[in-house]
Structure formats: structure tokens, C-alpha cells
Scaffold this motif. Structure first.
Motif, PDB file in Angstrom:
ATOM      1  N   ASP A  57       0.513  -1.117  -0.117  1.00  0.00           N
ATOM      2  CA  ASP A  57       0.153  -0.076  -0.334  1.00  0.00           C
ATOM      3  C   ASP A  57       1.109   1.215  -0.065  1.00  0.00           C
ATOM      4  OD1 ASP A  57      -2.914  -1.279  -0.005  1.00  0.00           O
ATOM      5  OD2 ASP A  57      -2.266  -1.996   2.284  1.00  0.00           O
ATOM      6  N   ASN A  64      -5.207   6.973  -0.794  1.00  0.00           N
ATOM      7  CA  ASN A  64      -4.175   5.324  -1.433  1.00  0.00           C
ATOM      8  C   ASN A  64      -3.632   6.139  -2.818  1.00  0.00           C
ATOM      9  OD1 ASN A  64      -3.823   2.838  -3.090  1.00  0.00           O
ATOM     10  ND2 ASN A  64      -3.981   1.703  -0.892  1.00  0.00           N
ATOM     11  N   GLU A  67      -6.322   3.023  -5.271  1.00  0.00           N
ATOM     12  CA  GLU A  67      -7.436   3.617  -5.120  1.00  0.00           C
ATOM     13  C   GLU A  67      -8.456   4.995  -5.830  1.00  0.00           C
ATOM     14  OE1 GLU A  67      -8.623   2.171  -0.822  1.00  0.00           O
ATOM     15  OE2 GLU A  67      -7.684   0.268  -1.533  1.00  0.00           O
ATOM     16  N   ASN A  68      -7.425   6.209  -5.196  1.00  0.00           N
ATOM     17  CA  ASN A  68      -7.692   6.965  -5.209  1.00  0.00           C
ATOM     18  C   ASN A  68      -6.940   7.727  -6.298  1.00  0.00           C
ATOM     19  OD1 ASN A  68      -9.099  10.032  -5.507  1.00  0.00           O
ATOM     20  ND2 ASN A  68      -9.370  10.296  -3.416  1.00  0.00           N
TER      21      ASN A  68
END
Lengths: 309, 280
Positions: A57, A64, A67-68
Motif C-alpha cells: 500500500d 491510496n 484506489e484514488n
């Protein structure tokens, strides 16, 4: 502000990142050091949302990168190690283009561009064509481009590479100023003494992972565990070097005029014991002190140890 | 309405340089030279008057020359759109902005197509020379221009897709011209081959196989000739589901849009399943 845990990235059989972990606090300037191929550029391009990690991660400002990515881009200014500029564009048009690429409102853009050009000392170059600027000026323009959307985090991959000393000093001063402005900066460089001056914290990378990280003092002290001690004697430095070489904890002892440079593994008590032995051995000691190693020596020691050298 | 930033920048860069008026001038010189040369040759054989019936011939020649030039220029304009950004190392800094990959591709595509449309519009006075003598309808002229727009969009998106796929502009340009050649020549050769193979020799004309019909409906020179009122090269030129120009437009517009979407997808970061990612 930047939180990376167990990042892994492979290119075919090559492991570019292997469990890369790093924390960078808000408002700090963190230097990333490592030999070529250590994974610095890969780590930075993942943080800049240009590549996806295979595992692990990476968070920027709590967002993230996988994710974003759009949110991360809004928070981040990225300057790659190699970059080009567009031919046939003036300096202000170049910055105006990137301002529009970040959807900044048109009103106030001129003032923003003016301020940025002043910040990077290109105030008088607004109407010049970007492809005609010197390399140092292009680097400074690239820094201005990174700042166009006022990001909280700056990811600078070798921002001073290939510059002459004067241009390097200018870039360094701008980065220092960015640190004072409260930006969180992650910077990689091969010019280690400069990183030591700029950074609050440094992380040494090797083979895709962080080997040592901490403040500059902590990292330089960490080294390989051995300390450099200089022993100055009235006479017999060569004899003393030979006498010290086979002793426990001494990895290397070499005479240099009236002094002996000793690489010694041991804490302060063991250093004191070594001094007592030398004096008991009949040597007239005039100085006995530890030399603080610089970041470059710590880097060589750490990366050498990782590679078994 | 806000203009796409990439489009604005491309326009600024493209139309500022001396190269643009030079290309437009050269294009007009070639097309105009051919047109006036043709008129001169016709006049030379029968000095003193010009046969108006010949203007139709000239219109067809001019349209075909223009189509061939489009096939040469359009892929050349777009086949370096993405790969040149990679080569100049400007792509990464573009991708970390808030621009969407599809916006980047669309901006570059519209900029290149706008330039091609400028080239076509610049040749309008030459068409006026022919229009003066008649021989074809304004509707046919509009049809040819609409056909050019679809064809520019197709060739442009082929170049764009090659540019997104290949890392370097050289291979991208070669591949783009290869695909354009396949569309311009390959479709009609393959269609003709299938027609000849399936044809039974005899006095009664054999029906054209659907695949041959489809291939000739997708061949740009054939479609343009049919817009100009000429017949199909093989068979009576029957309609499949919709008229030939409908098939041509619908198919190639769909293909073009898919190619552009695919090109944009190529710009997104990927997990390294293979040996390399686009950044290498």
C-alpha cells in the motif's frame, strides 16, 4: 503524509521494489538515497500514480495511490528524473497549460504564474521559449510546474542531476524554501552531501527496500556499526596500527603520519577499554576521538554491507 | 465552454510555426498543380475551347488525388501523437495532471483532424473551378466532403492507436501506413479475390458474396467513386442492411471510436504482467 508499506513491483524477472516501507511526516523533507537500480524512481513513480504496485500500500495524505489516483494527483507535485519540454511554447504558456490541466480557474492564473516564476528566479523569462532555456532554468521551470496547483506533497526525482554547481545551488535553495513553506518533500539525489544539508530525514535504499532510515545524524551513526576512531601518538604510529589490527572489534587500522585511523566495532565503554589498552601498551597518546562519518560514507558502508562487501 | 487544454496547446504549437503554412502551400501546390495540369492537357489537345463534360472527369481525379493525399498525411500527423510525447519525456508530467487519458487522446486527435480539415477547406477554390463547368451536383460535393471527414477520423485514429501501442514514432508510423494501405488496397483486393474464387463461370452473372460486398463497401476509393455516381467494381452494388455509405460511415466511426478508447486505455498505468509497462 506519505505512508508506504510493503510495496512490491516486478518488471519481468527483475524485482524493482521488494517490500519497500517508508513513512514521511507532514512538513518534512525526506531524502531517498540509493545506488542506480535500487528502486527509487519506481517507488516515486508509484507515488505519483504513474505505475501500479504489485503488492503493498502507498498512501499520500491518507489517499491510496491505487484506489484514488485523482485525489493523490491533486495533492502531489511530481518532477521526474528525466523530462522534456514542449517546443514552441513560451514559459508563461507552458505554466498556463499545466494550470489548465489542473483545472485551475482562469482568473488569477496570471498572478499565480508570475509568483511561481519569481519563486524559481525566472521572473524575467516569461516570454522566452521553453526549449531555448538552459538546463538549469528548465529544472527550475519544472519545479514551478510542480507547484502550479499548490500541492502539499512534492516528489522530486533527482532534481539537481546534470546541473553545474551554480544551478545546483539555486535548485537547492528553492527546495529549502519549499521546506520552509511547509511542503512535504520526498527527494532523491546522488549528491549526498547536498541531501544531508536539505533533509530532515533520509532513507537509504538497496535492492528495492529501505535498509536504514531516520534523521541524518541517526543514519550516519548507523553506518555498518563500526566507528571511525583517530588515535594520534607522539611516535610509532605504524607500530600501533600493526598492534591494533588483530585485536577484537578492529576491522581495519591504518597509519597516517602520526595518527592511526581505526575502524572499530564497539560502544563507548569498549572504546574506553581500547584506549586503556593502547596506553598500557606504552604508546604516548595525544588524541583519541571518534570521527563522525558523513552521509556518503554511511551510504557506502550500508549498501556495501547489504551486498556482502 | 472550456477548451480541452491539450487541444489548445497543440493548436498553439501547430499553427505558430512556419511549417504549417508551408505544408498547406505544398498541399495546394500538389493538388492545384494536378488540377490545372489536367485542364491544360485537355485544352492542349483541343485548343480554343474546354469541354464541360470533362469537368466530371476532373472532379473524380481531383477527389481521388485528395483521398490519396489524405491517406499519406493523416496517419503521419497522428502516428507520433503519443509516442513523440514518450520520446520527448513529456508524457509523464502530462499524466500526473488531472487530465483524463481520453481527454489527452481526444485533444490530440481533434487538433490533427482540424489541420486536415484546414487542408481540405483550403482546396475548395479548386473545386470552384470545376463547379463552374458543371458535371456534378453540389450534393455529390457535400457527400465527398462528408466522406473525407469520416476517412480522416479513421486514418487519424489508426495513427493514434499505433502511437499509443508502439514506444517509438518510427515503428508507429510504419504500422499506421501499413494499416491504411490494408484499408485502401487490401480490402478491395481481398473482396475481388473472394468474388473471383466463388464465381461460377457462365453466362449468368454470379451473385456477389456478402463478404465481398462488405469489403467493397469498406474500401474508401470504391465508396468515394460510388458517391460520385460510378458503379461498384464487382457486382451490381446491392445494399446490405443499409446503403453502402451508411455501412462505411457506421463501421469506420465505430472502429475509430473504439481505437481512441483503446489508445486512452493504453495510457493508464498497468500492473506489470508482462516484461514491460508503457513507462519503460
Amino acid at each position: 503524509m506519505i505512508s508506504i508499506r510493503g510495496l512490491t513491483k516486478r518488471f519481468g524477472r527483475t524485482m524493482a521494489l521488494d517490500g519497500f516501507t517508508l513513512e514521511v511526516q507532514r512538513g518534512s523533507v525526506c531524502g531517498l538515497i540509493g545506488p542506480n537500480g535500487a528502486g527509487k524512481t519506481t517507488a516515486m513513480s508509484i507515488l505519483a500514480t504513474l505505475q501500479l504496485p504489485d503488492e503493498g500500500d502507498a498512501l499520500v495524505g491518507g489517499l491510496n495511490v491505487v484506489e484514488n489516483p485523482a485525489g493523490v494527483r491533486a495533492l502531489t507535485g511530481y518532477m521526474p528524473d528525466f523530462f522534456g519540454v514542449y517546443d514552441g511554447l513560451r514559459v508563461w504558456e507552458y505554466l498556463d497549460f499545466f494550470a489548465s490541466a489542473y483545472y485551475l480557474p482562469e482568473g488569477g492564473r496570471n498572478r499565480l504564474i508570475g509568483n511561481l516564476l519569481e519563486l524559481v528566479n525566472l521572473g524575467d523569462k516569461g516570454d522566452c521559449y521553453v526549449d531555448l532555456l538552459s538546463r538549469g532554468m528548465k529544472q527550475r521551470l519544472a519545479l514551478a510546474r510542480c507547484l502550479v496547483h499548490d500541492p502539499e506533497v512534492l516528489i522530486l526525482d533527482e532534481p539537481a542531476s546534470g546541473l553545474d554547481p551554480r544551478a545546483r545551488a539555486e535548485v537547492k535553495e528553492i527546495i529549502r524554501q519549499l521546506g520552509r513553506m511547509g511542503k512535504t518533500v520526498l527527494i532523491s539525489s546522488h549528491i549526498l552531501p547536498e541531501l544531508a544539508e536539505l533533509c530532515d530525514r533520509v532513507a537509504i535504499m538497496e535492492n528495492g527496500r529501505v535498509v536504514v532510515s531516520g534523521t541524518v545524524d541517526e543514519v550516519t551513526a548507523a553506518g555498518s556499526g563500526s566507528r571511525l576512531i583517530v588515535v594520534e601518538v607522539v611516535e610509532g604510529a605504524g607500530d600501533l596500527a600493526r598492534w591494533l589490527a588483530p585485536r577484537d572489534g578492529v576491522s581495519l587500522a591504518e597509519a597516517d603520519g602520526r595518527s592511526v585511523r581505526v575502524f572499530f566495532r564497539g560502544d563507548r565503554n569498549e572504546q574506553a577499554a581500547l584506549l586503556r589498552e593502547i596506553v598500557a601498551g606504552g604508546y604516548a597518546v595525544t588524541q583519541f576521538h571518534e570521527v563522525r562519518r558523513n552521509l556518503e560514507e554511511a551510504f557506502m558502508a550500508v549498501t556495501g554491507e547489504v551486498n556482502g562487501r | 465552454m472550456k477548451l480541452n487544454p491539450v487541444l489548445l496547446r497543440e493548436m498553439r504549437q501547430r499553427f505558430r510555426t512556419f511549417r504549417t503554412p508551408l505544408i498547406v502551400s505544398l498541399y495546394l501546390l500538389v493538388v492545384g498543380g494536378l488540377c490545372l495540369g489536367y485542364i491544360y492537357l485537355r485544352w492542349r489537345h483541343m485548343p480554343g475551347f474546354y469541354q464541360p463534360g470533362r469537368s466530371r472527369e476532373l472532379f473524380i481525379t481531383l477527389s481521388m488525388v485528395q483521398l490519396i493525399l489524405l491517406a499519406f498525411v493523416t496517419p503521419g500527423l497522428t502516428s507520433g501523437a503519443i509516442s513523440a510525447e514518450r520520446e520527448k519525456q513529456t508524457l509523464n508530467v502530462l499524466l500526473v495532471t488531472r487530465l483524463k487519458p481520453l481527454g489527452i487522446v481526444a485533444g490530440k486527435m481533434v487538433s490533427s483532424c482540424a489541420f486536415m480539415v484546414l487542408l481540405i477547406v483550403a482546396t475548395l477554390p479548386l473545386y470552384n473551378v470545376i463547379l463552374l463547368y458543371g458535371g456534378f451536383s453540389p450534393g455529390q460535393m457535400l457527400g465527398v466532403f462528408a466522406f473525407y471527414l469520416v476517412t480522416i477520423f479513421l486514418f487519424g485514429s489508426v495513427g493514434m492507436a499505433c502511437s499509443a501501442f508502439f514506444q517509438r514514432t518510427g515503428p508507429s508510423t510504419v504500422a499506421a501506413y501499413g494499416v491504411v494501405f490494408a484499408v485502401m488496397v487490401g480490402t478491395i483486393l481481398l473482396g475481388g479475390f473472394i468474388y473471383e474464387v466463388s464465381r461460377v463461370p457462365g453466362p449468368v452473372p454470379a451473385p456477389v458474396p456478402v463478404i465481398s460486398q462488405l469489403l467493397q463497401d469498406l474500401n474508401p476509393p470504391v465508396v468515394m467513386m460510388r458517391i460520385l455516381g460510378e458503379g461498384a467494381p464487382f457486382g451490381p452494388g446491392r445494399d446490405l442492411v443499409m446503403p453502402y455509405w451508411g455501412i462505411y460511415s457506421a463501421f469506420y466511426l465505430l472502429v475509430s471510436v473504439l481505437l481512441l478508447v483503446w489508445s486512452a486505455a493504453r495510457l493508464k498505468p498497468r500492473r506489470a504482467g508482462g516484461r514491460t509497462t508503457w513507462r519503460q
